[in-house]
Design an enzyme around this catalytic site. Structure first.
Site, PDB file in Angstrom:
ATOM      1  N   THR A  73     -30.558   9.279  -6.237  1.00  0.00           N
ATOM      2  CA  THR A  73     -29.843  10.124  -5.546  1.00  0.00           C
ATOM      3  C   THR A  73     -29.394   9.515  -4.231  1.00  0.00           C
ATOM      4  O   THR A  73     -27.796   9.645  -3.583  1.00  0.00           O
ATOM      5  CB  THR A  73     -30.444  11.485  -5.159  1.00  0.00           C
ATOM      6  OG1 THR A  73     -30.706  12.283  -6.570  1.00  0.00           O
ATOM      7  CG2 THR A  73     -29.422  12.441  -4.384  1.00  0.00           C
ATOM      8  N   ASN A 161     -28.280  12.056 -19.166  1.00  0.00           N
ATOM      9  CA  ASN A 161     -29.951  12.281 -19.161  1.00  0.00           C
ATOM     10  C   ASN A 161     -30.038  13.568 -20.187  1.00  0.00           C
ATOM     11  O   ASN A 161     -31.127  13.672 -20.581  1.00  0.00           O
ATOM     12  CB  ASN A 161     -30.089  12.729 -17.846  1.00  0.00           C
ATOM     13  CG  ASN A 161     -29.039  13.586 -17.213  1.00  0.00           C
ATOM     14  OD1 ASN A 161     -27.935  13.121 -17.008  1.00  0.00           O
ATOM     15  ND2 ASN A 161     -29.427  14.646 -16.671  1.00  0.00           N
ATOM     16  N   GLY A 212     -36.972   5.034 -10.130  1.00  0.00           N
ATOM     17  CA  GLY A 212     -38.204   4.638 -10.743  1.00  0.00           C
ATOM     18  C   GLY A 212     -38.643   5.644 -11.521  1.00  0.00           C
ATOM     19  O   GLY A 212     -39.447   5.175 -12.433  1.00  0.00           O
ATOM     20  N   THR A 249     -39.301   1.558   7.270  1.00  0.00           N
ATOM     21  CA  THR A 249     -40.180   0.821   6.624  1.00  0.00           C
ATOM     22  C   THR A 249     -40.444   0.881   5.212  1.00  0.00           C
ATOM     23  O   THR A 249     -40.136   2.000   4.837  1.00  0.00           O
ATOM     24  CB  THR A 249     -41.431   0.773   7.385  1.00  0.00           C
ATOM     25  OG1 THR A 249     -41.372   0.781   8.816  1.00  0.00           O
ATOM     26  CG2 THR A 249     -42.590   0.169   6.749  1.00  0.00           C
ATOM     27  N   CYS A 338     -32.058  27.326 -17.448  1.00  0.00           N
ATOM     28  CA  CYS A 338     -32.672  28.502 -18.069  1.00  0.00           C
ATOM     29  C   CYS A 338     -33.134  29.699 -17.037  1.00  0.00           C
ATOM     30  O   CYS A 338     -33.972  29.274 -16.228  1.00  0.00           O
ATOM     31  CB  CYS A 338     -33.673  28.422 -18.928  1.00  0.00           C
ATOM     32  SG  CYS A 338     -33.151  28.398 -20.692  1.00  0.00           S
TER      33      CYS A 338
HETATM   34  N1  PLP Z   1     -28.987  10.462 -12.339  1.00  0.00           N
HETATM   35  C1  PLP Z   1     -29.341  10.835 -13.656  1.00  0.00           C
HETATM   36  C2  PLP Z   1     -28.514  10.099 -14.864  1.00  0.00           C
HETATM   37  C3  PLP Z   1     -30.656  11.331 -13.760  1.00  0.00           C
HETATM   38  O1  PLP Z   1     -31.134  11.638 -14.705  1.00  0.00           O
HETATM   39  C4  PLP Z   1     -31.104  11.604 -12.177  1.00  0.00           C
HETATM   40  C5  PLP Z   1     -32.423  12.231 -12.550  1.00  0.00           C
HETATM   41  O2  PLP Z   1     -32.620  13.647 -12.693  1.00  0.00           O
HETATM   42  C6  PLP Z   1     -30.595  11.219 -11.152  1.00  0.00           C
HETATM   43  C7  PLP Z   1     -29.361  10.721 -11.089  1.00  0.00           C
HETATM   44  C8  PLP Z   1     -31.377  11.570  -9.513  1.00  0.00           C
HETATM   45  O3  PLP Z   1     -32.262  10.677  -9.674  1.00  0.00           O
HETATM   46  P1  PLP Z   1     -33.472  10.751  -8.514  1.00  0.00           P
HETATM   47  O4  PLP Z   1     -34.410  11.907  -8.868  1.00  0.00           O
HETATM   48  O5  PLP Z   1     -34.005   9.537  -8.498  1.00  0.00           O
HETATM   49  O6  PLP Z   1     -32.717  10.999  -7.317  1.00  0.00           O
END
Ligand code: PLP
Length: 711
Positions: A73, A161, A212, A249, A338
């Site tokens: 994000t 995802n 990560g 940091t 849901c």
């Molecule tokens: N982009 C995708 C395709 C994701 O699956 C996710 C996590 O759900 C994110 C962005 C966001 O990642 P993060 O949780 O590291 O902010």
């Protein structure tokens, strides 16, 4: 005791033992601040540099840079901020920049939200436009070619995802090149790391965020690839860490852990190859096909990550499937957001223009590339177990023929309730107040139980009730065993007459030895129904076991009951069809009784064991749906729970209230919501020996092992 089967790796993954060890080392022996000039700091700096170098190799960063972030994000924000600051500068310099911010319609929400946020904050005044996808979830390249010349930024994820769909990045790149688009290009690469080959420098991609925790590192660490020469604006200013590109940091524990994961990826000794992952998924798919007849896969398997399966099963909601899997200790995810009663359709599947039922009921199974055969064996076994539980519990429609002891079944949706009154001996039934959305389910329950339908009636003539009753009648045409009439409540023509204790005679529908009698309320828009044993053409107040009334809120329900008071007894179970107060059911005397405070009927997980030791006569009552119960029968202190789903609580309540002894009852469910409603319902009905397990089974068995028995 059975281990959880975690199949939700696209949401987050467990942390690799080597990553935990590396994080511990970065917090222990190697705790230095990489900005310090002394030896302790230098050791931390060496660690940081080593991980960055490895990251660069693993994603093929070439001359581009890799900046550590808190996750994807943050990487997305940084990329969007960087691109839009550059766009703003070009706008100010009078250069032609596009007017569109183009993003794939199936992007993670972080992308359109970040675009809208920074576009507003920076005043760039561009228009956000979703780039449509085809039925496989792949970007529509013709639309891209058409819009690319107008795009200031293009965002297209590497793999989705929810569905695992792999984007055709080469074709997207080609579309950008042939249209000579000067848009900045971000590729959210979160789901690609460790699953797809990456060689970023050889592409036109400007920004690629990673996370990560989607690949065995902890939450709170991520990285952003920035192409050499792509514009960059830091999101955070301060001490100048990360070459001034991301101050603060560094999260050294997270970086060390990510480094261990990348090392495993590089040496190839921990993660399975794509071919092996495909084979693993094929085994899961075969088990799913076997366990869930009617399954459809929402993404073609050849076009998706080998670690993701997204499917729907006709006739089953995502919620039901999730509940069964969860009850069996199998952690999967809805392809959609849901809520307890209703699934919001998945915007990803909607964008793929799949039929509504598929986008509303999708389930996603995802595993990580460190999977082993023993895990897949166990997962396949658990899937088969869930399939059996759904059959035994009656969730799979064509297997509903089961022993139905209860005679009144409650089917609720969004505060409305349908009452299904079944008489097993005569195999006949009456439906009261059918809900349109449950039509198919009601019909399949009746058909598979081979019941004759003696009436489809309503407590009200208002709203969509008459057409919904007619539609259910059409679905059940073969089962109908009554002659329709012009009666606005759907009351069948030529029914029997029955006398009530107030001396009136009314219409009655015979159901074996029982009768359902109608009680008009004076007006012509609502009426109630009483049900009990038929004594030679009379239904006596003492025999009325159920009263069905459409009237709520509580005061109106009370009024309706008051008007019928001479016709009921104190233990009659009152079944409302509109249940905005979540009563489930009640009794005529309920309003007169103080209801104890909620915490007095709640047992905390830690109290439950003591309670059960002190009350050996206590009965554990699992109020989840039968298929959830079958999937994982809770056993606490050697006591197996007895299953009374909320749909059958009114029927069971009639038996409990009519019983001679009142044993302590402890209601349990998954999260503690349904069990609380059951305990409250019993207290209102005057059954004071009722408790429930606060927080539900999810909290009680929170130690990674479940106390569920999986036969
Ligand atoms: N982009 C995708 C395709 C994701 O699956 C996710 C996590 O759900 C994110 C962005 C966001 O990642 P993060 O949780 O590291 O902010």
């Amino acid at each position: 005791m059975t281990h959880d089967i975690y199949l939700d790796a696209n949401a987050t993954s467990p942390v690799l033992p080597a990553a935990i060890a590396a994080a511990a080392d970065a917090m222990g022996a190697c705790y230095g601040n990489p900005s310090s000039g002394h030896a302790t700091g230098l050791r931390a700096k060496a660690l940081l540099d080593g991980v960055r170098e490895r990251a660069r190799r693993m994603i093929g960063a070439g001359a581009g840079s890799v900046i550590f972030t808190s996750g994807a994000t943050e990487g997305i924000q940084t990329a969007v901020l960087s691109a839009l600051c550059a766009v703003r500068e070009r706008q100010a310099a009078g250069e032609t920049v596009g007017d569109l911010l183009l993003y794939g319609a199936t992007e993670h929400k972080a992308v359109p939200e970040a675009l809208a946020h920074w576009n507003r904050l920076l005043g760039t005044g561009l228009t956000l436009r979703a780039l449509p996808v085809d039925g496989e979830g792949r970007h529509k390249l013709d639309v891209l070619r058409q819009l690319a010349p107008r795009a200031a930024m293009v965002c297209t994820m590497a793999a989705n995802n929810e569905t695992g769909t792999i984007s055709d990045l080469a074709a997207i790149e080609k579309a950008l090149l042939v249209t000579a688009s000067n848009a900045y290009w971000m590729v959210d690469s979160v789901q690609a790391l460790g699953k797809l080959p990456l060689a970023l420098e050889s592409t036109r991609i400007d920004y690629a965020p990673f996370s990560g925790h989607k690949l065995y590192a902890p939450k709170g660490i991520g990285m952003l690839y920035v192409r050499d020469g792509a514009p960059y604006t830091a999101l955070m200013a301060g001490g100048g860490q990360e070459s001034g590109q991301r101050s603060g940091t560094e999260n050294m524990a997270g970086i060390a852990a990510l480094g261990a994961v990348l090392a495993a990826l590089e040496t190839g000794d921990t993660f399975r190859t794509p071919a092996q992952l495909h084979a693993c998924r094929e085994r899961l798919v075969a088990s799913l096909r076997e366990a869930l007849p009617g399954i459809v896969f929402n993404t073609p398997l050849h076009a998706s990550l080998p670690t993701t399966v997204n499917f729907s099963v006709e006739g089953l909601s995502g919620r039901d499937l999730l509940d069964v899997f969860d009850a069996a200790g199998m952690r999967v995810s809805a392809g959609s957001a849901c809520s307890a009663a209703k699934a919001a359709p998945s915007y990803v599947l909607e964008a793929m223009e799949l039929p509504d039922w598929r986008s509303a009921s999708a389930v996603r199974l995802s595993f990580g590339p460190a999977v082993d055969d023993a895990f897949i064996d166990a997962a396949c076994e658990r899937i088969a177990h869930c399939g059996r539980a759904m059959h035994t519990g009656g969730l799979v429609p064509h297997a509903l023929r089961r022993e139905v002891r209860e005679d009144v079944i409650r089917l609720g949706l969004d505060g409305a309730t349908t009452w299904l009154v079944l008489d097993e001996a005569s195999r006949s039934c009456v439906v009261i107040d059918p809900i349109g959305a449950l039509g198919e389910r009601i019909a399949s329950m009746i058909r598979s139980g081979d019941y004759r339908v003696r009436g489809i009636i309503g407590t009200s003539t208002c709203g969509d009730q008459p057409p919904v009753r007619a539609a259910l009648g059409a679905l059940l045409a073969e089962q109908i065993d009554f002659t329709g009439s012009a009666d606005p409540f759907g009351w069948p023509a030529g029914s029997d007459r029955v006398s009530l204790d107030d001396g009136t005679r009314t219409d009655g529908i015979a159901l074996g030895g029982q009768v359902i009698a109608r009680v008009p309320h004076g007006g012509d828009t609502s009426q109630s129904y009483l049900m009990g044993a038929n004594s030679d053409g009379a239904l006596h107040a003492a025999d009325v076991r159920f009263a069905f009334t459409g009237a709520t809120p509580a005061e109106l329900l009370h009024d309706a009951v008051q008007r019928m008071t001479a016709l009921l007894n104190g233990d009659t179970v009152v079944c409302p069809s509109l249940d905005s107060a979540n009563l489930v059911c009640t009794t005529p005397t309920a309003g007169a009784r103080p209801v104890p405070p909620l915490d007095s009927m709640e047992l905390q997980p830690a109290e439950l064991d003591r309670f059960l030791r002190e009350r050996p006569d206590a009965i554990l009552v699992d109020v989840r749906d039968p298929w959830e119960h079958e999937a994982g029968r809770p056993m606490i202190q050697g006591r197996t729970a007895f299953n009374v789903p909320l749909s059958r609580l009114p029927s069971q309540l009639a038996q409990w209230l009519g019983g001679v002894e009142s044993r302590p009852l402890v209601f349990i469910c998954r999260l503690g919501t349904r069990s609380q409603r059951a305990a409250q319902c019993l207290h209102r009905a005057g059954y004071t020996q009722a408790w429930h397990l606060g927080g539900g089974l999810a909290l009680h068995f929170s130690n990674r092992k479940t106390g569920l028995s999986h036969p």
